[in-house]
Design a protein around this motif. Structure first.
Motif, mmCIF file in Angstrom:
data_model
loop_
_atom_site.group_PDB
_atom_site.id
_atom_site.type_symbol
_atom_site.label_atom_id
_atom_site.label_comp_id
_atom_site.label_asym_id
_atom_site.label_seq_id
_atom_site.Cartn_x
_atom_site.Cartn_y
_atom_site.Cartn_z
ATOM 1 N N LEU A 148 8.762 16.303 7.451
ATOM 2 C CA LEU A 148 8.885 17.456 6.576
ATOM 3 C C LEU A 148 8.189 17.140 5.262
ATOM 4 O O LEU A 148 8.320 16.025 4.733
ATOM 5 C CB LEU A 148 10.347 17.800 6.300
ATOM 6 N N SER A 149 7.452 18.090 4.748
ATOM 7 C CA SER A 149 6.797 17.948 3.452
ATOM 8 C C SER A 149 7.322 19.006 2.506
ATOM 9 O O SER A 149 7.716 20.101 2.924
ATOM 10 C CB SER A 149 5.272 18.080 3.612
ATOM 11 N N GLY A 150 7.347 18.681 1.213
ATOM 12 C CA GLY A 150 7.833 19.625 0.219
ATOM 13 C C GLY A 150 7.972 18.941 -1.131
ATOM 14 O O GLY A 150 7.105 18.155 -1.537
ATOM 15 N N SER A 151 9.082 19.208 -1.789
ATOM 16 C CA SER A 151 9.324 18.618 -3.110
ATOM 17 C C SER A 151 10.812 18.402 -3.325
ATOM 18 O O SER A 151 11.649 18.973 -2.603
ATOM 19 C CB SER A 151 8.746 19.518 -4.210
ATOM 20 N N SER A 152 11.135 17.544 -4.346
ATOM 21 C CA SER A 152 12.513 17.240 -4.741
ATOM 22 C C SER A 152 13.341 16.664 -3.599
ATOM 23 O O SER A 152 14.504 17.007 -3.417
ATOM 24 C CB SER A 152 13.195 18.489 -5.323
ATOM 25 N N PHE A 153 12.690 15.785 -2.795
ATOM 26 C CA PHE A 153 13.434 15.085 -1.753
ATOM 27 C C PHE A 153 14.070 13.804 -2.287
ATOM 28 O O PHE A 153 14.844 13.166 -1.579
ATOM 29 C CB PHE A 153 12.507 14.725 -0.587
ATOM 30 N N GLY A 154 13.741 13.403 -3.520
ATOM 31 C CA GLY A 154 14.220 12.129 -4.029
ATOM 32 C C GLY A 154 13.491 10.990 -3.380
ATOM 33 O O GLY A 154 12.521 11.173 -2.624
ATOM 34 N N SER A 155 13.968 9.806 -3.663
ATOM 35 C CA SER A 155 13.339 8.618 -3.082
ATOM 36 C C SER A 155 14.348 7.717 -2.391
ATOM 37 O O SER A 155 14.015 6.593 -2.023
ATOM 38 C CB SER A 155 12.598 7.832 -4.173
ATOM 39 N N ARG A 156 15.565 8.192 -2.250
ATOM 40 C CA ARG A 156 16.606 7.401 -1.597
ATOM 41 C C ARG A 156 17.132 8.198 -0.410
ATOM 42 O O ARG A 156 17.714 9.269 -0.561
ATOM 43 C CB ARG A 156 17.724 7.101 -2.583
ATOM 44 N N ALA A 157 16.893 7.652 0.819
ATOM 45 C CA ALA A 157 17.258 8.379 2.029
ATOM 46 C C ALA A 157 18.747 8.694 2.076
ATOM 47 O O ALA A 157 19.163 9.735 2.600
ATOM 48 C CB ALA A 157 16.839 7.584 3.268
ATOM 49 N N SER A 158 19.570 7.811 1.501
ATOM 50 C CA SER A 158 21.022 8.020 1.564
ATOM 51 C C SER A 158 21.466 9.239 0.771
ATOM 52 O O SER A 158 22.574 9.751 0.975
ATOM 53 C CB SER A 158 21.744 6.774 1.074
ATOM 54 N N SER A 159 20.628 9.694 -0.167
ATOM 55 C CA SER A 159 21.006 10.870 -0.953
ATOM 56 C C SER A 159 20.765 12.168 -0.182
ATOM 57 O O SER A 159 21.197 13.238 -0.601
ATOM 58 C CB SER A 159 20.213 10.893 -2.264
ATOM 59 N N ILE A 160 20.026 12.062 0.955
ATOM 60 C CA ILE A 160 19.770 13.244 1.796
ATOM 61 C C ILE A 160 20.899 13.313 2.803
ATOM 62 O O ILE A 160 20.939 12.554 3.780
ATOM 63 C CB ILE A 160 18.396 13.150 2.482
ATOM 64 N N THR A 161 21.814 14.174 2.563
ATOM 65 C CA THR A 161 23.049 14.180 3.353
ATOM 66 C C THR A 161 22.988 15.072 4.578
ATOM 67 O O THR A 161 23.821 14.947 5.475
ATOM 68 C CB THR A 161 24.220 14.628 2.472
ATOM 69 N N SER A 162 22.024 15.960 4.638
ATOM 70 C CA SER A 162 21.975 16.867 5.791
ATOM 71 C C SER A 162 20.585 17.475 5.921
ATOM 72 O O SER A 162 19.972 17.898 4.945
ATOM 73 C CB SER A 162 23.005 17.991 5.631
ATOM 74 N N ILE A 163 20.074 17.491 7.176
ATOM 75 C CA ILE A 163 18.872 18.253 7.524
ATOM 76 C C ILE A 163 19.194 19.016 8.798
ATOM 77 O O ILE A 163 19.499 18.407 9.838
ATOM 78 C CB ILE A 163 17.636 17.357 7.740
ATOM 79 N N MET A 164 19.143 20.329 8.746
ATOM 80 C CA MET A 164 19.433 21.175 9.902
ATOM 81 C C MET A 164 18.213 22.040 10.193
ATOM 82 O O MET A 164 17.622 22.636 9.282
ATOM 83 C CB MET A 164 20.638 22.061 9.640
ATOM 84 N N ILE A 165 17.831 22.082 11.471
ATOM 85 C CA ILE A 165 16.757 22.976 11.922
ATOM 86 C C ILE A 165 17.400 23.933 12.907
ATOM 87 O O ILE A 165 17.665 23.577 14.066
ATOM 88 C CB ILE A 165 15.604 22.196 12.559
ATOM 89 N N GLY A 166 17.687 25.114 12.411
ATOM 90 C CA GLY A 166 18.506 26.015 13.205
ATOM 91 C C GLY A 166 19.882 25.415 13.344
ATOM 92 O O GLY A 166 20.531 25.061 12.353
ATOM 93 N N THR A 167 20.321 25.248 14.560
ATOM 94 C CA THR A 167 21.632 24.636 14.805
ATOM 95 C C THR A 167 21.499 23.171 15.198
ATOM 96 O O THR A 167 22.478 22.552 15.608
ATOM 97 C CB THR A 167 22.356 25.398 15.924
ATOM 98 N N TYR A 168 20.280 22.619 15.090
ATOM 99 C CA TYR A 168 20.037 21.263 15.551
ATOM 100 C C TYR A 168 19.915 20.328 14.350
ATOM 101 O O TYR A 168 19.142 20.584 13.426
ATOM 102 C CB TYR A 168 18.779 21.196 16.412
ATOM 103 N N SER A 169 20.680 19.241 14.366
ATOM 104 C CA SER A 169 20.672 18.281 13.267
ATOM 105 C C SER A 169 19.542 17.285 13.445
ATOM 106 O O SER A 169 19.250 16.840 14.566
ATOM 107 C CB SER A 169 22.011 17.539 13.220
ATOM 108 N N CYS A 170 18.868 16.958 12.327
ATOM 109 C CA CYS A 170 17.799 15.966 12.337
ATOM 110 C C CYS A 170 18.342 14.700 11.686
ATOM 111 O O CYS A 170 18.729 14.701 10.505
ATOM 112 C CB CYS A 170 16.582 16.502 11.580
ATOM 113 N N GLU A 171 18.400 13.630 12.454
ATOM 114 C CA GLU A 171 19.060 12.408 12.011
ATOM 115 C C GLU A 171 18.046 11.314 11.698
ATOM 116 O O GLU A 171 16.846 11.494 11.828
ATOM 117 C CB GLU A 171 20.028 11.925 13.110
ATOM 118 N N ALA A 172 18.589 10.162 11.299
ATOM 119 C CA ALA A 172 17.782 8.966 11.024
ATOM 120 C C ALA A 172 16.686 9.264 10.011
ATOM 121 O O ALA A 172 15.490 9.062 10.261
ATOM 122 C CB ALA A 172 17.202 8.401 12.321
ATOM 123 N N VAL A 173 17.102 9.715 8.821
ATOM 124 C CA VAL A 173 16.150 10.127 7.793
ATOM 125 C C VAL A 173 15.466 8.903 7.186
ATOM 126 O O VAL A 173 16.104 7.888 6.899
ATOM 127 C CB VAL A 173 16.863 10.939 6.688
#
Length: 592
Positions: A148-173
């Motif tokens: 995924l590309s964009g902005s304001s993702f931060g630089s610490r993966a642990s701060s990204i608490t959730s990524i959902m694509i429709g009803t499907y969760s995207c893990e191992a960020v």
């Protein structure tokens, strides 16, 4: 006394002013006491614009900020906002916010000016911009690592608490590029226009961005018999068995492929297709994503075809994948022509048509069903001989009439061969000449070549040999004259008719019954001269020779001199007369 003094201060403004106390000639030592005029404007922060997690200039709006940029200092959540610039005296200024590893919202803003600050009772005025998605890499129904590309993702993966694509969760960020790019693993999924939701330190993207699973693609479709059957569709992005209820398969003819089965997750589906012919279009639909490809029923297969006479007739063709509609079928018999009046005797497997006149074996015959074609070998019935009609045939040859079937109507396609076991090419009989057709298909006439003995004929029509042969005989030899021979023997010449054949089949026999009276002897001389002559002793005295049946003289090396009328042989020494000459040609003996 000794610890406090008072004084009257003249009017003024400001804060953080130094108070210098001097007693006599001694001045107070630092730290100095600071003095504030009570009418200094209070610092108030009303709002602050946001910055992405990668940092950037923000604007702080409020009051009491003064007019000197260098006198202002700003900290947000313990981070210094540098490069302060007054935008509007006392009311607004900008500063550079550093990058944040985690982003987030509602942070305290502390502003200090000339020793004064806004304290801790202000609202939490600053928030980083929420994450925003601008693109996503493609992915199939079997999922996998996506970016995924964009902005304001931060630089610490642990701060990204959730990524959902429709009803499907995207893990191992994993952070790919700080603040602007990340990757994660999505599992099996399907569908189109799935909204993307990403949460970074409690902030969720507010921009509307959707993603679709890669559309299905078809690489191959197995062929079905024309009576219908199970087909296998191979490709990509068909989903897994858990999504099978969302899969539908239809054709341009309105058929629906039923009894779906996921043979291999994501790549192979089978279903049952109804009967049909030719090439059709098929659409695979999975949760509103579609793929279209053509599929083809099996081409016709010909296993056998009945033969017809050379004058034509109705043939039955056996095989499979003929379909059930005569209007979709065309049949040609090589270059002979079209097979007409097609009927279906048994759907898909037995058809019939009227074959035009022809002959031979037609290798490039063809059955086409809805533009799908297969070639086959078609055979007309081979010729057969009923009987042969002819006058006595001299060894020089003669006309013959042959009756039978399947001779066709083109004399150029007919050959009448004389069957022989002679290996010497000089004596191999030529085919029957001057061939003509008296009645198409059943009666032909031709002129037999010169020959001898009893022979057989076969008929070849357009490469097909007759199923049987017919026999005929050349006339036996006859004798009209023979030359005399000296008693010492030698060559004698025989004349007659039907004297023809190679030396291997010609033979001459000369004999006289033993009871025949002796011939006068011209050799009676004195005993002293005749008995002493060795030649007399060797000469055969035929008058004195005796046998229980006959006296035989050999005549060897029988050779044809003039075909059919003259031959020679070498007779052994002897004497006498009244001998009988017998001529044999192969298995035929001279007619007396």
């Amino acid at each position: 006394p000794g610890s406090q003094i008072g004084c009257v201060v003249s009017g003024g403004t400001g804060s953080g002013l130094t108070v210098a106390v001097t007693v006599g000639d001694q001045a107070a030592l630092p730290p100095y006491t600071r003095f504030f005029y009570f009418n200094a404007t209070a610092i108030v922060v009303n709002k602050a614009t946001s910055a992405p997690t990668s940092g950037g200039f923000i604007t702080i709006i409020g009051s009491g900020f003064g007019s000197t940029s260098s006198a202002l200092s700003v900290s947000i959540d313990s981070q210094s906002c540098s490069s302060v610039t007054i935008l509007s005296t006392g009311l607004s200024f900008s500063c550079l916010m550093p990058a944040s590893a985690v982003g987030g919202a509602f942070y305290h803003v502390t502003v200090r000016y000339e020793g004064r600050d806004n304290g801790q009772d202000q609202n939490k005025a600053f928030s980083y911009l929420p994450p925003s998605v601008s693109s996503i890499s493609s992915y199939g129904t079997n999922g996998g690592i996506i970016t995924l590309s964009g902005s304001s993702f931060g630089s610490r993966a642990s701060s990204i608490t959730s990524i959902m694509i429709g009803t499907y969760s995207c893990e191992a960020v994993t952070i790919v590029t700080p603040h602007t790019s990340l990757s994660c693993r999505i599992g099996n999924s399907i569908g189109r226009n799935n909204p993307i939701s990403i949460t970074v330190t409690g902030q969720t993207n507010t921009n509307s961005f959707v993603s679709s699973v890669q559309s299905p693609s078809i690489t191959s479709i197995s062929k079905a018999p024309t009576l219908g059957g199970r087909i296998t569709i191979t490709g990509f992005n068909f989903g897994s068995s858990s999504f099978l209820s969302l899969v539908s398969i239809s054709t341009t003819t309105g058929q629906t492929c039923t009894s779906l089965s996921m043979e291999k997750n994501h790549t192979q589906i089978s279903c049952y297709i109804n009967g049909g012919t030719g090439t059709r279009s098929m659409t695979v639909s999975i949760a509103s994503l579609t793929a279209t490809s053509s599929y083809t029923y099996l081409s016709p297969i010909i296993s056998n075809a009945t033969m017809v006479p050379t004058y034509g007739g109705r043939a039955t063709i056996y095989g499979s994948n003929f379909g059930s509609s005569p209007s979709t079928i065309s049949i040609t018999i090589g270059n002979v022509g079209a097979c007409t009046s097609i009927i279906i005797l048994t759907p898909d497997s037995i058809i019939s048509c009227v074959v035009p006149r022809g002959s031979g074996i037609i290798s490039n015959s063809m059955v086409s069903v809805d533009s799908l074609s297969s070639t086959f070998l078609f055979r007309y019935s081979p010729p057969s001989i009923s009987y042969v009609l002819h006058d006595p045939i001299a060894s020089s040859g003669g006309p013959v009439t042959i009756f039978g079937n399947n001779f066709n109507d083109a004399s150029s396609l007919i050959t009448v061969n004389i069957i022989t076991n002679i290996t010497d090419s000089a004596w191999t009989p030529t085919p029957c000449s001057s061939l003509s057709i008296l009645t198409p298909d059943v009666i032909i006439v031709c002129t037999l070549p010169q020959g001898y003995g009893r022979k057989q004929i076969e008929i070849v029509v357009d490469g097909q040999r007759s199923t049987n042969v017919a026999s005929f005989s050349y006339q036996a030899p006859t004798l009209s004259g023979v030359t005399a021979s000296p008693t010492a023997g030698g060559i004698i010449t025989i004349t007659g008719t039907n004297l023809y054949g190679p030396p291997s089949v010609l033979s001459v026999s000369i004999s006289r019954p033993s009871s025949s009276p002796p011939s006068p002897s011209n050799n009676s001389t004195s005993s002293s001269s005749s008995s002493s002559s060795s030649r007399s002793r060797r000469r055969r005295d035929l008058s004195s020779s005796s046998s229980s049946s006959s006296i035989v003289v050999s005549c060897v090396n029988a050779t044809m001199i003039i075909p059919h009328t003259t031959m020679t042989c070498i007779i052994s020494e002897g004497m006498g007369r009244g001998f009988t000459i017998s001529i044999r040609v192969e298995n035929q003996i001279m007619i007396p």
